[in-house]
Design an enzyme around this catalytic site. Sequence first.
Site, PDB file in Angstrom:
ATOM      1  N   LYS A   9      19.300 -50.097  -7.454  1.00  0.00           N
ATOM      2  CA  LYS A   9      20.126 -49.068  -8.092  1.00  0.00           C
ATOM      3  C   LYS A   9      21.332 -49.673  -8.832  1.00  0.00           C
ATOM      4  O   LYS A   9      21.710 -50.835  -8.601  1.00  0.00           O
ATOM      5  CB  LYS A   9      20.605 -48.082  -7.024  1.00  0.00           C
ATOM      6  CG  LYS A   9      19.471 -47.318  -6.328  1.00  0.00           C
ATOM      7  CD  LYS A   9      20.047 -46.290  -5.355  1.00  0.00           C
ATOM      8  CE  LYS A   9      18.960 -45.481  -4.682  1.00  0.00           C
ATOM      9  NZ  LYS A   9      19.543 -44.399  -3.842  1.00  0.00           N
ATOM     10  N   TYR A  49      14.181 -37.449  -9.479  1.00  0.00           N
ATOM     11  CA  TYR A  49      14.693 -36.912  -8.221  1.00  0.00           C
ATOM     12  C   TYR A  49      14.548 -35.392  -8.121  1.00  0.00           C
ATOM     13  O   TYR A  49      15.263 -34.756  -7.339  1.00  0.00           O
ATOM     14  CB  TYR A  49      16.160 -37.308  -8.057  1.00  0.00           C
ATOM     15  CG  TYR A  49      16.367 -38.720  -7.524  1.00  0.00           C
ATOM     16  CD1 TYR A  49      15.938 -39.079  -6.243  1.00  0.00           C
ATOM     17  CD2 TYR A  49      17.015 -39.685  -8.280  1.00  0.00           C
ATOM     18  CE1 TYR A  49      16.144 -40.360  -5.741  1.00  0.00           C
ATOM     19  CE2 TYR A  49      17.228 -40.980  -7.784  1.00  0.00           C
ATOM     20  CZ  TYR A  49      16.791 -41.300  -6.505  1.00  0.00           C
ATOM     21  OH  TYR A  49      17.008 -42.569  -6.001  1.00  0.00           O
ATOM     22  N   ASN A 112      23.706 -46.701  -2.303  1.00  0.00           N
ATOM     23  CA  ASN A 112      23.031 -47.422  -1.219  1.00  0.00           C
ATOM     24  C   ASN A 112      22.000 -48.439  -1.720  1.00  0.00           C
ATOM     25  O   ASN A 112      21.059 -48.790  -1.011  1.00  0.00           O
ATOM     26  CB  ASN A 112      22.453 -46.449  -0.191  1.00  0.00           C
ATOM     27  CG  ASN A 112      21.419 -45.516  -0.771  1.00  0.00           C
ATOM     28  OD1 ASN A 112      21.141 -45.546  -1.964  1.00  0.00           O
ATOM     29  ND2 ASN A 112      20.842 -44.689   0.068  1.00  0.00           N
ATOM     30  N   HIS A 115      16.078 -47.896  -3.483  1.00  0.00           N
ATOM     31  CA  HIS A 115      15.228 -46.741  -3.206  1.00  0.00           C
ATOM     32  C   HIS A 115      13.854 -47.263  -2.841  1.00  0.00           C
ATOM     33  O   HIS A 115      13.413 -48.273  -3.393  1.00  0.00           O
ATOM     34  CB  HIS A 115      15.110 -45.845  -4.443  1.00  0.00           C
ATOM     35  CG  HIS A 115      13.941 -44.902  -4.371  1.00  0.00           C
ATOM     36  ND1 HIS A 115      14.015 -43.683  -3.762  1.00  0.00           N
ATOM     37  CD2 HIS A 115      12.660 -45.031  -4.799  1.00  0.00           C
ATOM     38  CE1 HIS A 115      12.819 -43.093  -3.814  1.00  0.00           C
ATOM     39  NE2 HIS A 115      11.982 -43.888  -4.452  1.00  0.00           N
ATOM     40  N   GLU A 126       5.666 -41.824  -7.995  1.00  0.00           N
ATOM     41  CA  GLU A 126       6.831 -42.565  -8.474  1.00  0.00           C
ATOM     42  C   GLU A 126       6.421 -43.784  -9.300  1.00  0.00           C
ATOM     43  O   GLU A 126       7.069 -44.091 -10.307  1.00  0.00           O
ATOM     44  CB  GLU A 126       7.720 -42.956  -7.289  1.00  0.00           C
ATOM     45  CG  GLU A 126       8.365 -41.730  -6.652  1.00  0.00           C
ATOM     46  CD  GLU A 126       9.155 -42.030  -5.386  1.00  0.00           C
ATOM     47  OE1 GLU A 126       9.723 -41.073  -4.829  1.00  0.00           O
ATOM     48  OE2 GLU A 126       9.211 -43.200  -4.952  1.00  0.00           O
TER      49      GLU A 126
HETATM   50  P1  GTP Z   1      15.589 -43.087  -1.118  1.00  0.00           P
HETATM   51  O1  GTP Z   1      14.795 -44.302  -0.825  1.00  0.00           O
HETATM   52  O2  GTP Z   1      16.635 -43.327  -2.170  1.00  0.00           O
HETATM   53  O3  GTP Z   1      14.769 -41.854  -1.342  1.00  0.00           O
HETATM   54  O4  GTP Z   1      16.459 -42.865   0.186  1.00  0.00           O
HETATM   55  P2  GTP Z   1      16.112 -42.054   1.464  1.00  0.00           P
HETATM   56  O5  GTP Z   1      14.689 -41.593   1.484  1.00  0.00           O
HETATM   57  O6  GTP Z   1      16.597 -42.924   2.564  1.00  0.00           O
HETATM   58  O7  GTP Z   1      17.065 -40.805   1.277  1.00  0.00           O
HETATM   59  P3  GTP Z   1      16.766 -39.331   0.702  1.00  0.00           P
HETATM   60  O8  GTP Z   1      15.429 -39.283   0.057  1.00  0.00           O
HETATM   61  O9  GTP Z   1      17.074 -38.346   1.759  1.00  0.00           O
HETATM   62  O10 GTP Z   1      17.897 -39.209  -0.420  1.00  0.00           O
HETATM   63  C1  GTP Z   1      17.700 -39.779  -1.697  1.00  0.00           C
HETATM   64  C2  GTP Z   1      18.967 -40.440  -2.135  1.00  0.00           C
HETATM   65  O11 GTP Z   1      19.967 -39.473  -2.314  1.00  0.00           O
HETATM   66  C3  GTP Z   1      19.559 -41.445  -1.143  1.00  0.00           C
HETATM   67  O12 GTP Z   1      19.057 -42.742  -1.278  1.00  0.00           O
HETATM   68  C4  GTP Z   1      21.041 -41.396  -1.472  1.00  0.00           C
HETATM   69  O13 GTP Z   1      21.352 -42.312  -2.513  1.00  0.00           O
HETATM   70  C5  GTP Z   1      21.235 -39.989  -1.972  1.00  0.00           C
HETATM   71  N1  GTP Z   1      21.839 -39.176  -0.921  1.00  0.00           N
HETATM   72  C6  GTP Z   1      21.257 -38.716   0.211  1.00  0.00           C
HETATM   73  N2  GTP Z   1      22.128 -38.017   0.952  1.00  0.00           N
HETATM   74  C7  GTP Z   1      23.306 -38.046   0.265  1.00  0.00           C
HETATM   75  C8  GTP Z   1      24.609 -37.519   0.509  1.00  0.00           C
HETATM   76  O14 GTP Z   1      24.859 -36.853   1.503  1.00  0.00           O
HETATM   77  N3  GTP Z   1      25.560 -37.776  -0.443  1.00  0.00           N
HETATM   78  C9  GTP Z   1      25.298 -38.490  -1.575  1.00  0.00           C
HETATM   79  N4  GTP Z   1      26.264 -38.691  -2.474  1.00  0.00           N
HETATM   80  N5  GTP Z   1      24.085 -39.009  -1.827  1.00  0.00           N
HETATM   81  C10 GTP Z   1      23.121 -38.793  -0.928  1.00  0.00           C
HETATM   82 MG    MG Z   2      13.767 -40.527  -0.122  1.00  0.00          MG
END
Ligand code: GTP
Ligand code: MG
Length: 138
Positions: A9, A49, A112, A115, A126
Site C-alpha cells: 500500500k 474495495y 497497514n 493487503h 482481485e
Molecule cells: P485487507 O487485506 O486489506 O483486506 O485487510 P483485512 O482483511 O485484514 O481487513 P478488512 O478487509 O476488514 O479491511 C480492509 C482494509 O480496510 C484494512 O486493511 C484497513 O486498511 C482498512 N480498515 C479496516 N478497518 C478500519 C478502520 O477501523 N479504520 C480505518 N481507517 N481503516 C480500516
Molecule cells: Mg480484507
Amino acid sequence: VERTFSMIKPDATRRNVTGAITAMLEEAGLTVVASRRVWMSRREAEGFYAVHKERPFFGELVESMSSGPTVVQVLQGENAIARNREIMGATNPADAAEGTIRKAFALSIGENSVHGSDAPETAAQEIAYWFSETEIVG
Ligand code: GTP
Ligand code: MG
C-alpha cells in the site's frame, strides 16, 4: 498450487520498503508471479474495495489507497492465501504477531502496509481486477 492477490500500500511505497516487504513474502515461500506499480484513481480504489462501501472507514480507505503508488502483485505457492494472511499479520498492527509484515511496517489500522485476499473467490476476483492472464508468469 494456489494463487493470491497482494498489494503493498501507499504508506509502504512512500517509505521505500517494497523490497523489504517482498523479501518477507518470498521468505514465507511465496513466489511473485506478477507485479506492477500503479497509482490508483479514486474510482479504481472504490471499485476494488466495493465490498466495504457501507463501512464507516470507506472514505478514509479510498483516500489513502489513492494517495500514492501501490505495488499490485500475484503470489503463488502452496496454500498461498493462508500463508500470505499469516505473514501479513493482524489488520490492526497493535494486534500483529512478532515476525509479521504488519508488525514490522504498519503504522495504524488504516495505514497497514499490505493487503491480501481472504478466500479463493476473492483472490480470483482481485487478481482479475488488476491483471490479465498473460501478465501472470508462473
Ligand atoms: P485487507 O487485506 O486489506 O483486506 O485487510 P483485512 O482483511 O485484514 O481487513 P478488512 O478487509 O476488514 O479491511 C480492509 C482494509 O480496510 C484494512 O486493511 C484497513 O486498511 C482498512 N480498515 C479496516 N478497518 C478500519 C478502520 O477501523 N479504520 C480505518 N481507517 N481503516 C480500516
Ligand atoms: Mg480484507
